[in-house]
Motif scaffolding. Sequence first.
Motif, PDB file in Angstrom:
ATOM      1  N   ALA A 199       0.816  -1.221   0.000  1.00  0.00           N
ATOM      2  CA  ALA A 199       0.000   0.000   0.000  1.00  0.00           C
ATOM      3  C   ALA A 199       0.847   1.268   0.000  1.00  0.00           C
ATOM      4  N   GLY A 200       2.153   1.121  -0.107  1.00  0.00           N
ATOM      5  CA  GLY A 200       3.027   2.292  -0.179  1.00  0.00           C
ATOM      6  C   GLY A 200       3.547   2.784   1.151  1.00  0.00           C
ATOM      7  N   VAL A 201       3.440   1.965   2.183  1.00  0.00           N
ATOM      8  CA  VAL A 201       3.963   2.341   3.493  1.00  0.00           C
ATOM      9  C   VAL A 201       5.446   2.011   3.554  1.00  0.00           C
ATOM     10  N   THR A 202       6.238   2.995   3.923  1.00  0.00           N
ATOM     11  CA  THR A 202       7.667   2.780   4.123  1.00  0.00           C
ATOM     12  C   THR A 202       7.915   2.541   5.601  1.00  0.00           C
ATOM     13  N   LEU A 203       8.459   1.380   5.917  1.00  0.00           N
ATOM     14  CA  LEU A 203       8.732   1.053   7.308  1.00  0.00           C
ATOM     15  C   LEU A 203      10.044   1.694   7.740  1.00  0.00           C
ATOM     16  N   ASP A 204       9.987   2.448   8.824  1.00  0.00           N
ATOM     17  CA  ASP A 204      11.196   3.060   9.375  1.00  0.00           C
ATOM     18  C   ASP A 204      11.975   2.044  10.186  1.00  0.00           C
ATOM     19  N   PHE A 205      11.260   1.283  11.007  1.00  0.00           N
ATOM     20  CA  PHE A 205      11.915   0.200  11.751  1.00  0.00           C
ATOM     21  C   PHE A 205      10.888  -0.862  12.096  1.00  0.00           C
ATOM     22  N   TRP A 206      11.409  -2.037  12.363  1.00  0.00           N
ATOM     23  CA  TRP A 206      10.588  -3.179  12.750  1.00  0.00           C
ATOM     24  C   TRP A 206      11.376  -3.977  13.778  1.00  0.00           C
TER      25      TRP A 206
END
Length: 405
Positions: free
Chosen positions: A262-269
């Motif tokens: 959906a176009g979400v950029t993950l900064d951290f996980w």
Amino acid sequence: MIPFEEALARLLATAVPVGAERVPLDDAAGRVLAEDIAAADAMPAFDYSSMDGYAVATADLAGSGPFTLPVRGESAAGRPLPALDRGAACRIFTGARLPPGSDAVVPQEDAARSGDEITVREAPRAGAWVRRRGADLAQGAVALRRGARLTPGKVALAAALDRPTVLVARRPVVTVLCSGDELRAPGSPGAAGTVAESNSYFVAATARAAGAAVRVAPFVPDDAARAAEAVSTALRGSDLVVTVGGVSVGDHDVIRPALEAAGVTLDFWRVAIKPGKPLAVGRAELSRGGAVHVLGLPGNPASASLTFVLFGVPLLRALQDDHAPLPPRVVVRAAGALRRQAGRAEFLRARLEIAGGELVARISANQASGAVTSFAEADALVVVPADQDRIDEGDRLQAIRLAEI
């Protein structure tokens, strides 16, 4: 994994205030001020009596008492103001303006009245029982500052400053998206192995308490295409999307890939906390500008609740430009002992008590990440630093009071 403090700092660094709106004072409690409010006039606006009694001029009471004065006129709150005749006393009531020429009030219990005269044994000092103009606020002084959350006391002060409306931060819109084939609504029938979904109730109630407007979306099945569609829909019109479950690496964890699709950029996980390690944090940039924040919470109830308290609430407060987005911490004394594996900061659910004049935290026996009961019983989170492998009876630790999140 990244440390808790770093993860929180990175999240809050991306928070841009959502804007402001003007609301009636009746709807202002709990909102965050988006303007300074200054006193247009001094507060109080005039000298007034803090007692029922008699207004006098101390210059008329020179020497030693007792003093006998005629009583002429009366000053009552909201009524026309009489002048003080020289050598006389004026009857005055609590909250009434001080007559011109007077500079003190004799409480009625300190004055013996006979007909139209009073007798006073001792002369009062100048200013006795008088609330001076500007004693609370000077004219032009800032009474309430931008970024303050409006408590009932602050709302009352705004009213006293003659403000029928205030400019406050818009409520951030939060959409809650729970995933899993096993979920069903409380009270609805379900096949064996299904569970009544509870995480959305905790997240929604906590978000509303933090000033947000909340939407709870339909459950998302463990299907990649439908999860991606649900995430895309949730992003529209939201300031924060909170997903619950499906952010780990199992075969049925469909939310992480749905976020990316959906176009979400993950900064951290993954954050070095216990419980709640598999936390995903990211943003989706909007074509019209701005961004939607995304928190992917783990599905276990205690983990979901904890991570939303630690990350979701401060983010919502920062989006409202709250000058104190982080919950205050108190020092508590531990009741009991605990051994643990160092390496991750741990947040232990606990009950607070007063013992020996100190705040004591009685740590809950059940700290399982799936225990819904732990947050129902807890009123505090005891913070155990990542490098600490034990808690001994009487140790002093920091705690977050859940009532103050």
